[in-house]
Motif scaffolding. Sequence first.
Motif, PDB file in Angstrom:
ATOM      1  N   GLU A   1      -2.203 -19.267 -45.205  1.00  0.00           N
ATOM      2  CA  GLU A   1      -3.018 -19.783 -44.097  1.00  0.00           C
ATOM      3  C   GLU A   1      -2.915 -18.931 -42.839  1.00  0.00           C
ATOM      4  OE1 GLU A   1      -3.412 -23.977 -41.606  1.00  0.00           O
ATOM      5  OE2 GLU A   1      -3.185 -23.979 -43.792  1.00  0.00           O
ATOM      6  N   LEU A   2      -1.725 -18.376 -42.582  1.00  0.00           N
ATOM      7  CA  LEU A   2      -1.496 -17.621 -41.346  1.00  0.00           C
ATOM      8  C   LEU A   2      -1.481 -16.110 -41.573  1.00  0.00           C
ATOM      9  CD1 LEU A   2       1.353 -19.838 -39.833  1.00  0.00           C
ATOM     10  CD2 LEU A   2      -1.100 -19.920 -39.316  1.00  0.00           C
ATOM     11  N   ASN A   3      -1.632 -15.689 -42.822  1.00  0.00           N
ATOM     12  CA  ASN A   3      -1.611 -14.266 -43.154  1.00  0.00           C
ATOM     13  C   ASN A   3      -0.350 -13.596 -42.612  1.00  0.00           C
ATOM     14  OD1 ASN A   3      -2.528 -11.820 -44.228  1.00  0.00           O
ATOM     15  ND2 ASN A   3      -3.542 -11.245 -42.310  1.00  0.00           N
ATOM     16  N   ILE A   4       0.817 -14.161 -42.978  1.00  0.00           N
ATOM     17  CA  ILE A   4       2.102 -13.643 -42.534  1.00  0.00           C
ATOM     18  C   ILE A   4       3.097 -13.741 -43.686  1.00  0.00           C
ATOM     19  CG2 ILE A   4       2.907 -15.884 -41.657  1.00  0.00           C
ATOM     20  CD1 ILE A   4       4.307 -14.386 -39.385  1.00  0.00           C
TER      21      ILE A   4
ATOM     22  N   HIS B   1       9.731 -32.012 -36.847  1.00  0.00           N
ATOM     23  CA  HIS B   1      10.183 -33.018 -37.798  1.00  0.00           C
ATOM     24  C   HIS B   1      10.026 -32.508 -39.234  1.00  0.00           C
ATOM     25  CE1 HIS B   1       9.665 -35.460 -34.164  1.00  0.00           C
ATOM     26  NE2 HIS B   1      10.513 -36.318 -34.715  1.00  0.00           N
ATOM     27  N   ALA B   2      11.031 -32.800 -40.048  1.00  0.00           N
ATOM     28  CA  ALA B   2      11.053 -32.322 -41.435  1.00  0.00           C
ATOM     29  C   ALA B   2       9.886 -32.885 -42.231  1.00  0.00           C
ATOM     30  CB  ALA B   2      12.376 -32.729 -42.092  1.00  0.00           C
ATOM     31  N   ARG B   3       9.480 -32.093 -43.222  1.00  0.00           N
ATOM     32  CA  ARG B   3       8.425 -32.466 -44.175  1.00  0.00           C
ATOM     33  C   ARG B   3       7.063 -32.676 -43.506  1.00  0.00           C
ATOM     34  NH1 ARG B   3      13.141 -34.451 -45.115  1.00  0.00           N
ATOM     35  NH2 ARG B   3      12.778 -36.304 -43.856  1.00  0.00           N
ATOM     36  N   ASN B   4       6.916 -32.185 -42.307  1.00  0.00           N
ATOM     37  CA  ASN B   4       5.659 -32.313 -41.564  1.00  0.00           C
ATOM     38  C   ASN B   4       4.898 -30.990 -41.685  1.00  0.00           C
ATOM     39  OD1 ASN B   4       3.624 -32.399 -39.617  1.00  0.00           O
ATOM     40  ND2 ASN B   4       4.878 -33.462 -38.105  1.00  0.00           N
ATOM     41  N   TRP B   5       3.949 -30.928 -42.623  1.00  0.00           N
ATOM     42  CA  TRP B   5       3.219 -29.688 -42.856  1.00  0.00           C
ATOM     43  C   TRP B   5       2.478 -29.224 -41.614  1.00  0.00           C
ATOM     44  CZ3 TRP B   5       2.310 -25.250 -44.869  1.00  0.00           C
ATOM     45  CH2 TRP B   5       1.058 -24.646 -44.742  1.00  0.00           C
ATOM     46  N   THR B   6       1.796 -30.120 -40.953  1.00  0.00           N
ATOM     47  CA  THR B   6       1.019 -29.732 -39.769  1.00  0.00           C
ATOM     48  C   THR B   6       1.916 -29.173 -38.684  1.00  0.00           C
ATOM     49  OG1 THR B   6      -0.651 -31.415 -40.243  1.00  0.00           O
ATOM     50  CG2 THR B   6      -0.587 -30.537 -37.999  1.00  0.00           C
ATOM     51  N   GLY B   7       3.028 -29.876 -38.414  1.00  0.00           N
ATOM     52  CA  GLY B   7       3.957 -29.384 -37.399  1.00  0.00           C
ATOM     53  C   GLY B   7       4.575 -28.052 -37.789  1.00  0.00           C
ATOM     54  N   PHE B   8       4.877 -27.888 -39.059  1.00  0.00           N
ATOM     55  CA  PHE B   8       5.480 -26.671 -39.574  1.00  0.00           C
ATOM     56  C   PHE B   8       4.568 -25.469 -39.359  1.00  0.00           C
ATOM     57  CE2 PHE B   8       6.104 -23.781 -43.261  1.00  0.00           C
ATOM     58  CZ  PHE B   8       7.445 -23.454 -43.077  1.00  0.00           C
ATOM     59  N   VAL B   9       3.335 -25.560 -39.810  1.00  0.00           N
ATOM     60  CA  VAL B   9       2.428 -24.423 -39.742  1.00  0.00           C
ATOM     61  C   VAL B   9       1.990 -24.152 -38.303  1.00  0.00           C
ATOM     62  CG1 VAL B   9       0.262 -25.679 -40.141  1.00  0.00           C
ATOM     63  CG2 VAL B   9       0.503 -23.307 -40.941  1.00  0.00           C
ATOM     64  N   GLU B  10       1.824 -25.206 -37.507  1.00  0.00           N
ATOM     65  CA  GLU B  10       1.427 -24.997 -36.107  1.00  0.00           C
ATOM     66  C   GLU B  10       2.546 -24.333 -35.312  1.00  0.00           C
ATOM     67  OE1 GLU B  10       0.142 -28.735 -34.545  1.00  0.00           O
ATOM     68  OE2 GLU B  10      -1.860 -28.606 -35.487  1.00  0.00           O
ATOM     69  N   ALA B  11       3.803 -24.682 -35.614  1.00  0.00           N
ATOM     70  CA  ALA B  11       4.931 -24.054 -34.924  1.00  0.00           C
ATOM     71  C   ALA B  11       5.019 -22.569 -35.259  1.00  0.00           C
ATOM     72  CB  ALA B  11       6.227 -24.768 -35.291  1.00  0.00           C
ATOM     73  N   ILE B  12       4.829 -22.228 -36.536  1.00  0.00           N
ATOM     74  CA  ILE B  12       4.856 -20.811 -36.923  1.00  0.00           C
ATOM     75  C   ILE B  12       3.736 -20.052 -36.226  1.00  0.00           C
ATOM     76  CG2 ILE B  12       4.612 -19.180 -38.839  1.00  0.00           C
ATOM     77  CD1 ILE B  12       5.791 -21.275 -40.679  1.00  0.00           C
ATOM     78  N   LYS B  13       2.569 -20.642 -36.194  1.00  0.00           N
ATOM     79  CA  LYS B  13       1.425 -19.984 -35.564  1.00  0.00           C
ATOM     80  C   LYS B  13       1.668 -19.742 -34.080  1.00  0.00           C
ATOM     81  CE  LYS B  13      -3.571 -20.463 -34.833  1.00  0.00           C
ATOM     82  NZ  LYS B  13      -4.762 -21.322 -35.095  1.00  0.00           N
ATOM     83  N   ALA B  14       2.165 -20.778 -33.381  1.00  0.00           N
ATOM     84  CA  ALA B  14       2.399 -20.639 -31.941  1.00  0.00           C
ATOM     85  C   ALA B  14       3.532 -19.656 -31.659  1.00  0.00           C
ATOM     86  CB  ALA B  14       2.715 -22.011 -31.342  1.00  0.00           C
ATOM     87  N   ALA B  15       4.629 -19.787 -32.403  1.00  0.00           N
ATOM     88  CA  ALA B  15       5.784 -18.937 -32.150  1.00  0.00           C
ATOM     89  C   ALA B  15       5.501 -17.477 -32.461  1.00  0.00           C
ATOM     90  CB  ALA B  15       6.974 -19.429 -32.974  1.00  0.00           C
ATOM     91  N   SER B  16       4.737 -17.217 -33.498  1.00  0.00           N
ATOM     92  CA  SER B  16       4.505 -15.834 -33.933  1.00  0.00           C
ATOM     93  C   SER B  16       3.460 -15.117 -33.090  1.00  0.00           C
ATOM     94  CB  SER B  16       4.081 -15.806 -35.400  1.00  0.00           C
ATOM     95  OG  SER B  16       2.851 -16.494 -35.586  1.00  0.00           O
ATOM     96  N   THR B  17       2.821 -15.831 -32.199  1.00  0.00           N
ATOM     97  CA  THR B  17       1.788 -15.208 -31.352  1.00  0.00           C
ATOM     98  C   THR B  17       2.140 -15.256 -29.874  1.00  0.00           C
ATOM     99  OG1 THR B  17       0.554 -17.307 -31.308  1.00  0.00           O
ATOM    100  CG2 THR B  17      -0.064 -15.690 -32.992  1.00  0.00           C
ATOM    101  N   THR B  18       3.364 -15.690 -29.553  1.00  0.00           N
ATOM    102  CA  THR B  18       3.774 -15.820 -28.153  1.00  0.00           C
ATOM    103  C   THR B  18       4.923 -14.873 -27.846  1.00  0.00           C
ATOM    104  OG1 THR B  18       3.154 -18.161 -28.159  1.00  0.00           O
ATOM    105  CG2 THR B  18       4.567 -17.414 -26.362  1.00  0.00           C
TER     106      THR B  18
ATOM    107  N   ASP C   1       3.804 -12.371 -54.742  1.00  0.00           N
ATOM    108  CA  ASP C   1       2.350 -12.422 -54.836  1.00  0.00           C
ATOM    109  C   ASP C   1       1.765 -13.417 -53.828  1.00  0.00           C
ATOM    110  OD1 ASP C   1       2.366 -10.566 -56.849  1.00  0.00           O
ATOM    111  OD2 ASP C   1       2.366 -12.062 -58.462  1.00  0.00           O
ATOM    112  N   ARG C   2       2.612 -14.383 -53.405  1.00  0.00           N
ATOM    113  CA  ARG C   2       2.157 -15.395 -52.448  1.00  0.00           C
ATOM    114  C   ARG C   2       2.840 -15.247 -51.094  1.00  0.00           C
ATOM    115  NH1 ARG C   2       0.122 -20.510 -55.245  1.00  0.00           N
ATOM    116  NH2 ARG C   2      -0.362 -19.792 -57.343  1.00  0.00           N
ATOM    117  N   GLY C   3       3.462 -14.099 -50.848  1.00  0.00           N
ATOM    118  CA  GLY C   3       3.966 -13.780 -49.512  1.00  0.00           C
ATOM    119  C   GLY C   3       5.369 -14.226 -49.186  1.00  0.00           C
ATOM    120  N   VAL C   4       6.202 -14.576 -50.200  1.00  0.00           N
ATOM    121  CA  VAL C   4       7.574 -15.020 -49.953  1.00  0.00           C
ATOM    122  C   VAL C   4       8.527 -13.993 -50.558  1.00  0.00           C
ATOM    123  CG1 VAL C   4       9.240 -16.894 -50.210  1.00  0.00           C
ATOM    124  CG2 VAL C   4       6.789 -17.419 -50.058  1.00  0.00           C
ATOM    125  N   TYR C   5       9.393 -13.403 -49.730  1.00  0.00           N
ATOM    126  CA  TYR C   5      10.226 -12.274 -50.144  1.00  0.00           C
ATOM    127  C   TYR C   5      11.712 -12.571 -49.942  1.00  0.00           C
ATOM    128  CZ  TYR C   5       5.954  -9.439 -50.056  1.00  0.00           C
ATOM    129  OH  TYR C   5       4.700  -8.931 -50.301  1.00  0.00           O
TER     130      TYR C   5
END
Length: 484
Positions: free
Chosen positions: A289-292, A406-423, A322-326
């Motif tokens: 989703e985030l191309n990272i 919060h754990a197991r929160n997909w929306t919070g998880f992906v939004e945090a990565i997006k915000a943190a990786s662009t700031t 193949d799915r971006g996890v190393y």
Amino acid sequence: MITTRKGAARLRILILSVCVTNGDIPLFERFSLVTSTRPEINNSTESPGSPYLEDETPLPTQTVSPIPVTPVDAGPKDYREWNTRTLKELHSCIKHDNCGSNQRKIALLASHWFTWGVFNNWRGGEGVWGVSVFKSLDTLGYTILFAETFEEAVEQHREFPDLVKVVIRHLAGQCHSNPNCVKSPSNPLGIPAWKIFDLEFFPVFAEHDDGSLLGGKWILSANPDHLLSEEDSTVQYIGYSIQDECRQTSPVPLSSRWNQAWLLMKQIKYVYDNRFAWDRSFFSRASHELNIKLVGAWSLDQHYGAWDPEKDGEMKDIEDRDRGVYNLGENLNATSFMHQVGMSKVMIGVGNPYWSPSPYNALCQGVPFINPIIYWDENQPQRKSAWITQHPSLNQFDPPYVYNVHARNWTGFVEAIKAASTTEIASFIPEHMTETAVQARLKKLMEENWRSKAAKLLEQRLQEKKEGKDVYVSPLSSRQRCPV
């Protein structure tokens, strides 16, 4: 769980032995022996660690430079060489009456957490703490001696019994309860119990096997009580600083970093235990989703943490390139680890390792940290005092430095990565993690009158005994003369 406060109001209380001068001034000598004494001192030098902490930083290889412990040459090669030279310098300055202001005050660091960290470059959580304590005491000018067992510590203490201010070692109760270690009428050359401080990576409030029998401020913690101030906390927070390491590198501009997020984990077991904060599918989904890329370095040890592959099944790796996890593997050395983190856009916690130093390594390089909230109050999910997170000391901080999700929160998880990786953020070191702050706490430890405080503790416990609480009474009467 060892970090709960169940032991705060203990019923089983150990009564201190005390001597009285002129009938009214109590002079603390020792705590009584507990029921199960040991005829020999435990000399175990097993690999340092804790069932509650496994730092993600791999054991360093020879590519890591030694700690610069002295301003001359390369410094001693091991702690015995250090002790020999230090004792020679101490004898010389006493003879010529030209000691430094703190040189006649000795800190006896009696744990292999110190020796492995300072001389072998071990960078587990306890090793990081040990190096920081050593460097701060050295900067303050105190004389430092090392030991790896209580047996060695007793020998070191006998040489300068009046100059040794503190003896610091994990499992302090092994000396308190051992008649061959602690000072007593039958062992006048032992270590006074009030000098012995328990080294605990976490702020430990409950009793545990071989823990300090004095408790309270005689328990030294690498991490603060995140719910109380230093003064109000039951234990004594010492902490550590990585400020010196941070000075050795500058944050890489966000635009020059690799397109990766760093997964904070050392063992595949972390995604199989009950503290795992996410779903395993989150990593590949976020990468897509985030191309990272999501990159880490972990071991596939099938027996880690009492895991039994025959009974529990084989733990499957989550790597999926193949799915971006190393997975870069378990042999990443400390220098390469720091470089990988510094070139990442964000560090992602997975639940363990608990209270790891590595988020500080990330923040000092301008890399934000996603701190998973593993447990919380369902009725008040934003009430921080109810949170149990991977790194409780970071609960107080907010974006753009720390994202508490919060754990197991997909929306919070992906939004945090997006915000943190662009700031873009600057290097960040919390105030309580600075060298100045650590030095101030260690100076207080070295200069405090612990003998007097122990005498007050005796009075408190004697009163509790009168109230009928289950206690152990020392065989040394408070009316007897003090042993020399």
